[in-house]
Design a protein around this motif. Structure first.
Motif, PDB file in Angstrom:
ATOM      1  N   PRO A  96      26.205  31.360  52.128  1.00 41.91           N
ATOM      2  CA  PRO A  96      26.585  32.568  51.398  1.00 41.91           C
ATOM      3  C   PRO A  96      27.430  32.212  50.175  1.00 41.91           C
ATOM      4  O   PRO A  96      27.951  31.097  50.078  1.00 41.91           O
ATOM      5  CB  PRO A  96      27.411  33.352  52.417  1.00 41.91           C
ATOM      6  CG  PRO A  96      27.939  32.315  53.354  1.00 41.91           C
ATOM      7  CD  PRO A  96      26.891  31.238  53.404  1.00 41.91           C
ATOM      8  N   PRO A  97      27.560  33.142  49.245  1.00 40.48           N
ATOM      9  CA  PRO A  97      28.413  32.871  48.078  1.00 40.48           C
ATOM     10  C   PRO A  97      29.849  32.593  48.516  1.00 40.48           C
ATOM     11  O   PRO A  97      30.297  33.077  49.548  1.00 40.48           O
ATOM     12  CB  PRO A  97      28.354  34.172  47.273  1.00 40.48           C
ATOM     13  CG  PRO A  97      27.195  34.919  47.804  1.00 40.48           C
ATOM     14  CD  PRO A  97      26.983  34.475  49.210  1.00 40.48           C
ATOM     15  N   VAL A  98      30.550  31.800  47.730  1.00 44.04           N
ATOM     16  CA  VAL A  98      31.972  31.580  47.951  1.00 44.04           C
ATOM     17  C   VAL A  98      32.700  32.752  47.305  1.00 44.04           C
ATOM     18  O   VAL A  98      32.407  33.115  46.162  1.00 44.04           O
ATOM     19  CB  VAL A  98      32.434  30.262  47.295  1.00 44.04           C
ATOM     20  CG1 VAL A  98      33.940  30.113  47.370  1.00 44.04           C
ATOM     21  CG2 VAL A  98      31.747  29.085  47.936  1.00 44.04           C
ATOM     22  N   VAL A  99      33.612  33.351  48.041  1.00 39.81           N
ATOM     23  CA  VAL A  99      34.408  34.457  47.511  1.00 39.81           C
ATOM     24  C   VAL A  99      35.862  34.068  47.660  1.00 39.81           C
ATOM     25  O   VAL A  99      36.301  33.690  48.741  1.00 39.81           O
ATOM     26  CB  VAL A  99      34.130  35.773  48.281  1.00 39.81           C
ATOM     27  CG1 VAL A  99      34.966  36.904  47.714  1.00 39.81           C
ATOM     28  CG2 VAL A  99      32.652  36.116  48.236  1.00 39.81           C
ATOM     29  N   PHE A 100      36.607  34.128  46.544  1.00 40.05           N
ATOM     30  CA  PHE A 100      38.038  33.852  46.663  1.00 40.05           C
ATOM     31  C   PHE A 100      38.825  34.788  45.770  1.00 40.05           C
ATOM     32  O   PHE A 100      38.296  35.394  44.845  1.00 40.05           O
ATOM     33  CB  PHE A 100      38.366  32.380  46.399  1.00 40.05           C
ATOM     34  CG  PHE A 100      38.144  31.878  45.004  1.00 40.05           C
ATOM     35  CD1 PHE A 100      39.193  31.831  44.096  1.00 40.05           C
ATOM     36  CD2 PHE A 100      36.906  31.401  44.614  1.00 40.05           C
ATOM     37  CE1 PHE A 100      38.994  31.332  42.824  1.00 40.05           C
ATOM     38  CE2 PHE A 100      36.706  30.907  43.348  1.00 40.05           C
ATOM     39  CZ  PHE A 100      37.752  30.874  42.441  1.00 40.05           C
ATOM     40  N   THR A 101      40.079  34.936  46.111  1.00 42.31           N
ATOM     41  CA  THR A 101      41.002  35.773  45.359  1.00 42.31           C
ATOM     42  C   THR A 101      42.006  34.850  44.687  1.00 42.31           C
ATOM     43  O   THR A 101      42.593  33.995  45.346  1.00 42.31           O
ATOM     44  CB  THR A 101      41.741  36.754  46.292  1.00 42.31           C
ATOM     45  OG1 THR A 101      40.776  37.493  47.032  1.00 42.31           O
ATOM     46  CG2 THR A 101      42.610  37.696  45.507  1.00 42.31           C
ATOM     47  N   ASP A 102      42.195  35.023  43.388  1.00 45.05           N
ATOM     48  CA  ASP A 102      43.149  34.172  42.682  1.00 45.05           C
ATOM     49  C   ASP A 102      44.543  34.788  42.735  1.00 45.05           C
ATOM     50  O   ASP A 102      44.763  35.833  43.353  1.00 45.05           O
ATOM     51  CB  ASP A 102      42.689  33.880  41.251  1.00 45.05           C
ATOM     52  CG  ASP A 102      42.740  35.095  40.331  1.00 45.05           C
ATOM     53  OD1 ASP A 102      43.222  36.173  40.742  1.00 45.05           O
ATOM     54  OD2 ASP A 102      42.303  34.957  39.180  1.00 45.05           O
ATOM     55  N   ALA A 103      45.494  34.139  42.087  1.00 46.70           N
ATOM     56  CA  ALA A 103      46.890  34.570  42.143  1.00 46.70           C
ATOM     57  C   ALA A 103      47.116  35.955  41.551  1.00 46.70           C
ATOM     58  O   ALA A 103      48.056  36.646  41.918  1.00 46.70           O
ATOM     59  CB  ALA A 103      47.778  33.548  41.428  1.00 46.70           C
ATOM     60  N   SER A 104      46.241  36.399  40.649  1.00 49.40           N
ATOM     61  CA  SER A 104      46.402  37.723  40.042  1.00 49.40           C
ATOM     62  C   SER A 104      45.746  38.815  40.884  1.00 49.40           C
ATOM     63  O   SER A 104      45.857  39.987  40.565  1.00 49.40           O
ATOM     64  CB  SER A 104      45.803  37.738  38.631  1.00 49.40           C
ATOM     65  OG  SER A 104      44.386  37.657  38.701  1.00 49.40           O
ATOM     66  N   GLY A 105      45.042  38.420  41.948  1.00 55.98           N
ATOM     67  CA  GLY A 105      44.355  39.380  42.794  1.00 55.98           C
ATOM     68  C   GLY A 105      42.899  39.591  42.426  1.00 55.98           C
ATOM     69  O   GLY A 105      42.191  40.367  43.059  1.00 55.98           O
ATOM     70  N   ARG A 106      42.425  38.893  41.407  1.00 53.49           N
ATOM     71  CA  ARG A 106      41.028  39.009  40.981  1.00 53.49           C
ATOM     72  C   ARG A 106      40.116  38.372  42.022  1.00 53.49           C
ATOM     73  O   ARG A 106      40.378  37.278  42.511  1.00 53.49           O
ATOM     74  CB  ARG A 106      40.848  38.319  39.630  1.00 53.49           C
ATOM     75  CG  ARG A 106      39.418  38.332  39.115  1.00 53.49           C
ATOM     76  CD  ARG A 106      39.316  37.756  37.729  1.00 53.49           C
ATOM     77  NE  ARG A 106      39.695  36.350  37.700  1.00 53.49           N
ATOM     78  CZ  ARG A 106      39.123  35.436  36.925  1.00 53.49           C
ATOM     79  NH1 ARG A 106      38.160  35.795  36.093  1.00 53.49           N
ATOM     80  NH2 ARG A 106      39.508  34.192  36.950  1.00 53.49           N
ATOM     81  N   ILE A 107      39.053  39.064  42.360  1.00 55.02           N
ATOM     82  CA  ILE A 107      38.064  38.552  43.307  1.00 55.02           C
ATOM     83  C   ILE A 107      36.977  37.830  42.520  1.00 55.02           C
ATOM     84  O   ILE A 107      36.409  38.378  41.580  1.00 55.02           O
ATOM     85  CB  ILE A 107      37.465  39.687  44.147  1.00 55.02           C
ATOM     86  CG1 ILE A 107      38.564  40.306  45.018  1.00 55.02           C
ATOM     87  CG2 ILE A 107      36.319  39.167  45.014  1.00 55.02           C
ATOM     88  CD1 ILE A 107      38.142  41.563  45.722  1.00 55.02           C
ATOM     89  N   ILE A 108      36.745  36.576  42.901  1.00 52.32           N
ATOM     90  CA  ILE A 108      35.799  35.718  42.181  1.00 52.32           C
ATOM     91  C   ILE A 108      34.714  35.270  43.150  1.00 52.32           C
ATOM     92  O   ILE A 108      35.012  34.819  44.257  1.00 52.32           O
ATOM     93  CB  ILE A 108      36.530  34.495  41.586  1.00 52.32           C
ATOM     94  CG1 ILE A 108      37.620  34.972  40.632  1.00 52.32           C
ATOM     95  CG2 ILE A 108      35.552  33.554  40.906  1.00 52.32           C
ATOM     96  CD1 ILE A 108      38.588  33.901  40.220  1.00 52.32           C
ATOM     97  N   ARG A 109      33.461  35.401  42.714  1.00 49.07           N
ATOM     98  CA  ARG A 109      32.331  34.953  43.517  1.00 49.07           C
ATOM     99  C   ARG A 109      31.683  33.750  42.845  1.00 49.07           C
ATOM    100  O   ARG A 109      31.570  33.711  41.627  1.00 49.07           O
ATOM    101  CB  ARG A 109      31.319  36.076  43.665  1.00 49.07           C
ATOM    102  CG  ARG A 109      31.801  37.177  44.577  1.00 49.07           C
ATOM    103  CD  ARG A 109      30.837  38.349  44.636  1.00 49.07           C
ATOM    104  NE  ARG A 109      31.231  39.310  45.642  1.00 49.07           N
ATOM    105  CZ  ARG A 109      32.227  40.184  45.490  1.00 49.07           C
ATOM    106  NH1 ARG A 109      32.921  40.207  44.384  1.00 49.07           N
ATOM    107  NH2 ARG A 109      32.522  41.027  46.459  1.00 49.07           N
TER     108      ARG A 109
END
Length: 106
Positions: A35-48
């Motif tokens: 599945p895609p990698v999903v992470f949240t950065d320090a600003s709260g942005r969700i990145i796929r």
């Protein structure tokens, strides 16, 4: 797909630690059906992104936009449905305009 739910301290980084070499663990190519990698950065942005490789100590993913990502920032990763906290270790531009992001597990 669940989203990372670990709290991220946007003021926390590991700048006070000595630089670390690249992952010493063997890297494994991901399953083509991963599945895609999903992470949240320090600003709260969700990145796929697309899983590029994985090891016992972290992952690398290819993402479209690395704006605001810096080495040393915390990131919460949804790793196959399990939230894992880590630090961004690499932010590398790729020849096709994407970015390779390396995250080491905390």
């Amino acid at each position: 797909m669940s989203l990372p739910s670990l709290p991220i301290d946007s003021t926390s980084n590991d700048d006070d630690l000595p630089p670390r070499p690249m992952r010493r663990n063997a890297r494994f190519l991901p399953d083509p059906d991963a599945p895609p990698v999903v992470f949240t950065d320090a600003s709260g942005r969700i990145i796929r992104g697309v899983l590029a490789n994985e090891s016992y100590s972290g992952v690398a993913a290819t993402i479209a936009d690395a704006a605001g990502l810096e080495v040393g920032q915390q990131a919460a990763v949804d790793y196959f449905g399990h939230p894992v906290l880590g630090f961004i270790r690499r932010v590398l531009p790729q020849s096709d305009g994407t970015w390779l992001i390396g995250i080491e597990w905390k």
